[in-house]
Scaffold this active site. Structure first.
Site, PDB file in Angstrom:
ATOM      1  N   GLY A  40       6.376  45.508  73.407  1.00  0.00           N
ATOM      2  CA  GLY A  40       5.367  46.228  74.184  1.00  0.00           C
ATOM      3  C   GLY A  40       5.924  47.437  74.916  1.00  0.00           C
ATOM      4  O   GLY A  40       5.383  48.545  74.823  1.00  0.00           O
ATOM      5  N   GLY A  88       4.429  40.773  71.888  1.00  0.00           N
ATOM      6  CA  GLY A  88       5.009  39.434  71.722  1.00  0.00           C
ATOM      7  C   GLY A  88       5.048  38.997  70.272  1.00  0.00           C
ATOM      8  O   GLY A  88       6.010  38.362  69.823  1.00  0.00           O
ATOM      9  N   ARG A 104      -6.953  50.426  70.604  1.00  0.00           N
ATOM     10  CA  ARG A 104      -7.087  49.171  69.851  1.00  0.00           C
ATOM     11  C   ARG A 104      -8.429  49.075  69.138  1.00  0.00           C
ATOM     12  O   ARG A 104      -8.515  48.483  68.069  1.00  0.00           O
ATOM     13  CB  ARG A 104      -6.900  47.976  70.784  1.00  0.00           C
ATOM     14  N   LYS A 120      16.569  41.960  79.651  1.00  0.00           N
ATOM     15  CA  LYS A 120      17.390  40.749  79.711  1.00  0.00           C
ATOM     16  C   LYS A 120      17.894  40.242  78.365  1.00  0.00           C
ATOM     17  O   LYS A 120      17.170  40.244  77.380  1.00  0.00           O
ATOM     18  CB  LYS A 120      16.567  39.627  80.339  1.00  0.00           C
TER      19      LYS A 120
HETATM   20  P1  ADP Z   1      10.009  45.190  75.032  1.00  0.00           P
HETATM   21  O1  ADP Z   1       8.729  44.986  75.813  1.00  0.00           O
HETATM   22  O2  ADP Z   1       9.965  46.419  74.194  1.00  0.00           O
HETATM   23  O3  ADP Z   1      10.420  43.963  74.269  1.00  0.00           O
HETATM   24  P2  ADP Z   1      11.639  44.553  77.324  1.00  0.00           P
HETATM   25  O4  ADP Z   1      10.445  43.968  77.991  1.00  0.00           O
HETATM   26  O5  ADP Z   1      12.716  43.647  76.889  1.00  0.00           O
HETATM   27  O6  ADP Z   1      11.178  45.482  76.093  1.00  0.00           O
HETATM   28  O7  ADP Z   1      12.363  45.590  78.285  1.00  0.00           O
HETATM   29  C1  ADP Z   1      11.722  46.685  78.858  1.00  0.00           C
HETATM   30  C2  ADP Z   1      12.173  46.916  80.266  1.00  0.00           C
HETATM   31  O8  ADP Z   1      13.581  46.930  80.365  1.00  0.00           O
HETATM   32  C3  ADP Z   1      11.680  48.228  80.809  1.00  0.00           C
HETATM   33  O9  ADP Z   1      10.748  47.999  81.816  1.00  0.00           O
HETATM   34  C4  ADP Z   1      12.952  48.890  81.333  1.00  0.00           C
HETATM   35  O10 ADP Z   1      12.765  49.519  82.598  1.00  0.00           O
HETATM   36  C5  ADP Z   1      13.910  47.725  81.460  1.00  0.00           C
HETATM   37  N1  ADP Z   1      15.305  48.175  81.449  1.00  0.00           N
HETATM   38  C6  ADP Z   1      15.941  48.869  80.501  1.00  0.00           C
HETATM   39  N2  ADP Z   1      17.196  49.146  80.864  1.00  0.00           N
HETATM   40  C7  ADP Z   1      17.380  48.619  82.078  1.00  0.00           C
HETATM   41  C8  ADP Z   1      18.461  48.582  83.000  1.00  0.00           C
HETATM   42  N3  ADP Z   1      19.642  49.162  82.720  1.00  0.00           N
HETATM   43  N4  ADP Z   1      18.281  47.955  84.177  1.00  0.00           N
HETATM   44  C9  ADP Z   1      17.103  47.362  84.464  1.00  0.00           C
HETATM   45  N5  ADP Z   1      16.048  47.355  83.643  1.00  0.00           N
HETATM   46  C10 ADP Z   1      16.175  47.969  82.460  1.00  0.00           C
HETATM   47 MG    MG Z   2       8.361  43.907  77.619  1.00  0.00          MG
END
Ligand code: ADP
Ligand code: MG
Length: 400
Positions: free
Chosen positions: A357, A380, A40, A204
């Site tokens: 992230g 975010g 960063r 989620k």
């Molecule tokens: P980002 O930070 O890119 O927006 P998220 O925070 O929504 O992404 O999701 C990332 C997390 O989702 C990771 O830690 C990953 O382990 C989890 N994940 C992905 N697929 C599954 C799954 N099938 N079951 C549980 N967790 C999952």
């Molecule tokens: Mg995340």
């Protein structure tokens, strides 16, 4: 949201004091406080070097961690000042406060070509509260003909004193980092090279509602993977075993499928899934068809047929926006789907944008970072951008 904001090259900074909001929120070793990744800080260099080359006196500022309005010595920006000095190859003066007597004296004495770094902004309660008095005190450091440059994309979704409030008191423009995010993500959302394929995954459904809603309006194809896929599957009557399931969001999932149909958006769901008998890196694993996950098993990655389907779907894309890993990429055995998607993106001629992230971390960890058109520097912030929300730290900048 299509922004057309002034940037550093649109404003005269010669001989002026420029307050530059950077993102120096670097990871540190818990024991020693040593900076474990200076990405960063390096990312801020182009804007800082440009300002210095134009004869500005630069007052850099940032937050670090979550001191919650209190002075927490462990979260001092002093180590950042030292690293910034090495990277810039010139002295960086450090103020032991952000708007107090030390900062005031050092800002007043600052000469063109010099750099001052203020202490952690979040040591002051006024920062996160966007207190006008604190914002004004920050602006006053730059003096009557001062300029404000915003370059911390990671915090533009927050209306804080240093990210938004200060723009009421100084002419405000973006730095190179924010400009690039606005051009690439903003461009892809406002006038994408089509077909636009959105890949959505992660854990989620509930945390991605805004992104799904907004991308359904603009994408040609939406690909669903990750943990959220099981809520879609359960909503269609599938058996999801012990997989991540948000039963409160099943109706929503069905609505989205219907809405996609009405809008002519192709919505792809997994056709098979890699299941495990425990949420663990060394669990037993096997492939089953989507919607046929036995009790005692949980889906931790997309399966091989799904990989094929998704790889084909991105092959001829004009633009791909990706948010959310396809599986639990933190466990190598369940990083296969995420890696395959990254690989597919690396091979297309499409504009490829990664936001979020964990998604950015996954792409970096799997070695595809330099193969993407753009990896957003704000987790975010990039999500809220993709949700179509107004970003307070961008809205406040001068229009072109
Ligand atoms: P980002 O930070 O890119 O927006 P998220 O925070 O929504 O992404 O999701 C990332 C997390 O989702 C990771 O830690 C990953 O382990 C989890 N994940 C992905 N697929 C599954 C799954 N099938 N079951 C549980 N967790 C999952
Ligand atoms: Mg995340």
């Amino acid at each position: 949201m299509d922004y057309n904001k002034k940037t550093v090259t649109d404003i005269d900074v010669k001989g002026k004091k420029v307050l530059c909001r950077c993102d120096f929120n670097v990871p540190q070793d818990k024991q020693t406080g040593a900076i474990t990744d200076d990405k960063r800080i390096r990312a801020a260099l182009p804007t800082l070097q440009y300002l210095l080359s134009q004869g500005a006196a630069v007052i850099a500022c940032s937050h670090l961690g979550k001191p919650k309005g209190q002075v927490k010595p462990a979260l001092t920006l002093a180590p950042v000042a030292e690293r910034l000095q090495q990277l810039l190859g010139q002295d960086v003066i450090f103020a032991s406060d952000s708007v107090g007597p030390d900062a005031q004296a050092k800002a007043a004495a600052l000469q063109p070509g010099q750099v001052l770094l203020l202490e952690n902004l979040r040591f002051e309660p006024g920062e996160e509260k966007n207190d006008p008095a604190f914002a004004k005190a920050l602006a006053d450091l730059a003096g009557a003909d001062g300029v404000y440059v915003s370059d911390a994309f990671g915090t533009v979704h927050r209306a804080h004193a240093s990210t938004a409030g200060v723009a009421a008191y100084l002419p405000a423009v973006s730095g190179y980092l924010i400009q690039k995010e606005l051009e690439i993500i903003g461009g892809a959302l406002a006038a994408p090279k089509r077909p636009l394929v959105a890949i959505l995954g992660g854990s989620k459904v509930s945390s991605k509602i805004g992104v799904i809603n907004n991308l359904l309006e603009i994408a040609d194809t939406i690909i669903i993977g990750g943990g959220m896929a099981y809520t879609f599957s359960a909503a269609q009557g599938g058996k999801v075993g012990d997989s991540l399931l948000e039963s409160d969001w099943m109706d929503y999932a069905n609505e989205m499928v219907k809405k996609a149909e009405e809008k002519g958006v192709k919505l792809l769901l997994p056709v098979d899934t890699m299941v495990a008998d425990a949420f663990a890196p060394d669990s037993n694993a096997k492939v089953v068809s989507a919607g046929e996950i036995p009790d005692g098993w949980q889906g931790l990655d997309i399966g091989p047929k799904t990989i094929e389907l998704y790889t084909e779907a991105v092959a001829n894309a004009g633009t791909v926006i990706w948010n959310g890993p396809m599986g639990v990429f933190e466990f190598p055995a369940f990083a296969v789907g995420t890696k395959a998607v990254a690989e597919a993106l690396s091979k297309t001629d499409a504009i490829t944008i990664v936001g979020g992230g964990d998604s950015a971390a996954a792409v970096e960890q799997l070695g595809y970072a330099d193969k993407m058109t753009h990896i957003s520097t704000g987790g975010g912030a990039s999500l809220e951008f993709m949700e179509g929300k107004a970003l307070p730290g961008v809205v406040c900048l001068l229009d072109r």
